[in-house]
Design a protein around this motif. Structure first.
Motif, mmCIF file in Angstrom:
data_model
loop_
_atom_site.group_PDB
_atom_site.id
_atom_site.type_symbol
_atom_site.label_atom_id
_atom_site.label_comp_id
_atom_site.label_asym_id
_atom_site.label_seq_id
_atom_site.Cartn_x
_atom_site.Cartn_y
_atom_site.Cartn_z
ATOM 1 N N THR A 92 0.726 -1.245 0.058
ATOM 2 C CA THR A 92 -0.020 -0.010 -0.030
ATOM 3 C C THR A 92 0.809 1.379 -0.113
ATOM 4 O O THR A 92 1.887 1.105 0.736
ATOM 5 N N TYR A 93 0.377 2.130 -0.600
ATOM 6 C CA TYR A 93 1.278 3.294 -1.066
ATOM 7 C C TYR A 93 0.700 4.692 -0.670
ATOM 8 O O TYR A 93 -0.419 4.688 -0.646
ATOM 9 N N GLY A 94 1.664 5.676 -0.149
ATOM 10 C CA GLY A 94 1.026 7.006 0.059
ATOM 11 C C GLY A 94 1.976 8.175 -0.407
ATOM 12 O O GLY A 94 3.153 7.645 -0.327
ATOM 13 N N LEU A 95 1.434 9.031 -0.828
ATOM 14 C CA LEU A 95 2.295 10.288 -1.699
ATOM 15 C C LEU A 95 1.819 11.587 -0.827
ATOM 16 O O LEU A 95 0.527 11.622 -0.712
ATOM 17 N N ALA A 96 2.927 12.199 -0.330
ATOM 18 C CA ALA A 96 2.574 13.500 0.182
ATOM 19 C C ALA A 96 3.658 14.465 0.181
ATOM 20 O O ALA A 96 4.833 14.071 -0.122
ATOM 21 N N PHE A 97 3.145 15.754 0.534
ATOM 22 C CA PHE A 97 4.185 16.628 0.366
ATOM 23 C C PHE A 97 4.831 16.857 2.217
ATOM 24 O O PHE A 97 4.088 17.142 2.785
ATOM 25 N N ASP A 98 6.106 16.815 2.279
ATOM 26 C CA ASP A 98 6.694 17.285 3.367
ATOM 27 C C ASP A 98 7.121 18.698 3.469
ATOM 28 O O ASP A 98 8.201 19.224 2.838
ATOM 29 N N SER A 99 6.352 19.500 4.081
ATOM 30 C CA SER A 99 6.720 20.670 4.037
ATOM 31 C C SER A 99 7.945 21.194 4.803
ATOM 32 O O SER A 99 8.495 22.173 4.583
ATOM 33 N N ILE A 100 8.308 20.572 5.864
ATOM 34 C CA ILE A 100 9.233 20.725 6.763
ATOM 35 C C ILE A 100 10.716 20.661 5.757
ATOM 36 O O ILE A 100 11.594 21.535 5.887
ATOM 37 N N ASN A 101 10.627 19.520 4.946
ATOM 38 C CA ASN A 101 12.009 19.592 4.136
ATOM 39 C C ASN A 101 11.954 19.929 2.684
ATOM 40 O O ASN A 101 12.645 19.624 1.652
ATOM 41 N N ASP A 102 10.622 20.519 2.370
ATOM 42 C CA ASP A 102 10.217 20.912 1.128
ATOM 43 C C ASP A 102 10.517 19.979 0.171
ATOM 44 O O ASP A 102 11.069 20.019 -1.069
ATOM 45 N N ASP A 103 9.922 18.875 0.055
ATOM 46 C CA ASP A 103 9.865 17.478 -0.593
ATOM 47 C C ASP A 103 8.847 16.576 -0.554
ATOM 48 O O ASP A 103 7.758 16.599 0.289
ATOM 49 N N TYR A 104 8.554 16.044 -1.941
ATOM 50 C CA TYR A 104 7.495 15.186 -2.080
ATOM 51 C C TYR A 104 8.066 13.861 -1.603
ATOM 52 O O TYR A 104 9.218 13.160 -1.997
ATOM 53 N N PRO A 117 7.547 -6.245 8.094
ATOM 54 C CA PRO A 117 7.391 -5.844 6.824
ATOM 55 C C PRO A 117 8.563 -5.080 6.285
ATOM 56 O O PRO A 117 9.291 -4.314 7.119
ATOM 57 N N LEU A 118 8.698 -4.851 5.010
ATOM 58 C CA LEU A 118 9.822 -4.304 4.519
ATOM 59 C C LEU A 118 9.077 -2.699 4.080
ATOM 60 O O LEU A 118 8.707 -2.286 2.692
ATOM 61 N N ASN A 119 9.148 -1.782 4.851
ATOM 62 C CA ASN A 119 8.569 -0.679 4.617
ATOM 63 C C ASN A 119 9.562 0.326 4.118
ATOM 64 O O ASN A 119 10.896 0.220 4.450
ATOM 65 N N LYS A 120 9.362 1.229 3.076
ATOM 66 C CA LYS A 120 10.174 1.937 2.456
ATOM 67 C C LYS A 120 9.784 3.434 2.192
ATOM 68 O O LYS A 120 8.514 3.583 2.261
ATOM 69 N N ILE A 121 10.579 4.230 2.038
ATOM 70 C CA ILE A 121 10.378 5.770 1.687
ATOM 71 C C ILE A 121 11.284 6.229 0.557
ATOM 72 O O ILE A 121 12.509 5.835 0.161
ATOM 73 N N PHE A 122 10.468 6.838 -0.432
ATOM 74 C CA PHE A 122 11.342 7.230 -1.677
ATOM 75 C C PHE A 122 11.114 9.002 -1.579
ATOM 76 O O PHE A 122 9.898 9.398 -1.360
ATOM 77 N N ALA A 123 12.098 9.617 -1.713
ATOM 78 C CA ALA A 123 12.239 11.275 -1.521
ATOM 79 C C ALA A 123 12.495 11.662 -2.743
ATOM 80 O O ALA A 123 13.394 11.309 -3.783
ATOM 81 N N LEU A 124 11.535 12.652 -3.358
ATOM 82 C CA LEU A 124 11.751 12.852 -4.841
ATOM 83 C C LEU A 124 13.218 13.521 -5.112
ATOM 84 O O LEU A 124 13.847 13.660 -6.049
ATOM 85 N N LYS A 125 13.636 14.306 -3.948
ATOM 86 C CA LYS A 125 14.814 15.174 -4.151
ATOM 87 C C LYS A 125 16.224 14.104 -4.417
ATOM 88 O O LYS A 125 16.956 14.367 -4.988
ATOM 89 N N SER A 126 16.185 13.426 -3.286
ATOM 90 C CA SER A 126 17.073 12.233 -3.439
ATOM 91 C C SER A 126 17.114 11.337 -4.502
ATOM 92 O O SER A 126 18.017 10.651 -5.128
#
Length: 255
Positions: A92-104, A117-126
């Motif tokens: 299951t996925y979630g997409l949101a804007f991180d206002s603190i780090n100015d990143d999706y 579970p193998l939980n992961k995060i993807f940051a658009l900037k990195s």
């Protein structure tokens, strides 16, 4: 890449064609605009996993992986493969804007029934996926792959079950990646194991968390919806609907 325009997407969750229409000038006579993916993506079938601020996270059945797409500008970013469980229906996925780090950011929650579970995060900037620590309490995820994670107050939310088969809500702040727990309404967390619950879920209505469940009843099915009027305060759960109808097994509240 992000460009916030108020539009409505019309189409099937799985398919080839989508259409949009501006909400600011919506009328019965306004023609729909067909949306086309970038020319380098010609899918035979794809799934919209989640959306945020007009951005859509897509997954392709043909093995092309994940694509972050802005239908208003037709810009896109091909996401790198995260290797484990390439079939997106197992997560299951979630997409949101991180206002603190100015990143999706995108959060992927594993649904394979494992206690680790193998939980992961993807940051658009990195531009890369990375593993994150699991919730400290042993649990099994109770989210369904066809629904995106609920995002409110800078955190994703979803329902889990601990080792004692007790249901509760987990939150994950996307800025500092700190987990939290929120109690569910008694009508959800205390359903006896002997009774079948067809669906439990979390959504967001008017900026507030809501919890819902559907389960069999003598009249066919009972669907209940609660709203948390004070964030994090268990006593503020308020039941809004109690619907008994034969065809409300898979309702998901949206607006």
């Amino acid at each position: 890449m992000p460009r916030r325009i108020k539009t409505i997407l019309i189409g099937h969750m799985v398919g080839k064609s989508f259409y949009c229409c501006s909400l600011s000038s919506l009328s019965a006579h306004q023609p729909l605009q067909k949306l086309c993916l970038p020319s380098n993506h010609k899918p035979h079938g794809y799934l919209i996993l989640c959306c945020c601020d007009g951005l859509c996270l897509l997954w392709f059945y043909t093995g092309a992986g994940h694509l972050l797409w802005n239908p208003s500008t037709n810009e896109s970013v091909q996401l790198p493969d995260h290797h484990e469980y390439p079939n997106a229906t197992l997560s299951t996925y979630g997409l949101a804007f991180d206002s603190i780090n100015d990143d999706y950011k995108i959060l992927k929650i594993d649904n394979n029934g494992s206690s680790t579970p193998l939980n992961k995060i993807f940051a658009l900037k990195s531009g890369c996926w990375r593993n994150i620590d699991n919730h400290p309490r042993g649990f099994v995820n109770s989210v369904c792959g066809e629904n995106s994670l609920a995002f409110v107050r800078g955190a994703f939310h979803w329902i889990c079950k601990d080792n004692l088969s007790k249901y509760f809500m987990i939150s994950l702040n996307i800025s500092n990646e700190v987990y939290g727990e929120i109690s569910l309404p008694e009508g959800i967390c205390n359903i006896p194991n002997s009774r079948i619950c067809l669906k439990r879920g979390i959504s967001v209505l008017q900026g507030m968390l809501c919890a819902y469940c559907a389960r069999p009843s003598p009249r066919g099915c009972t669907f209940k919806l609660w709203v948390m009027k004070d964030y994090g305060v268990k006593e503020s759960w308020t039941e809004l609907f109690n619907i008994r109808e034969p065809d409300v097994y898979f309702v998901v509240p949206k607006y």
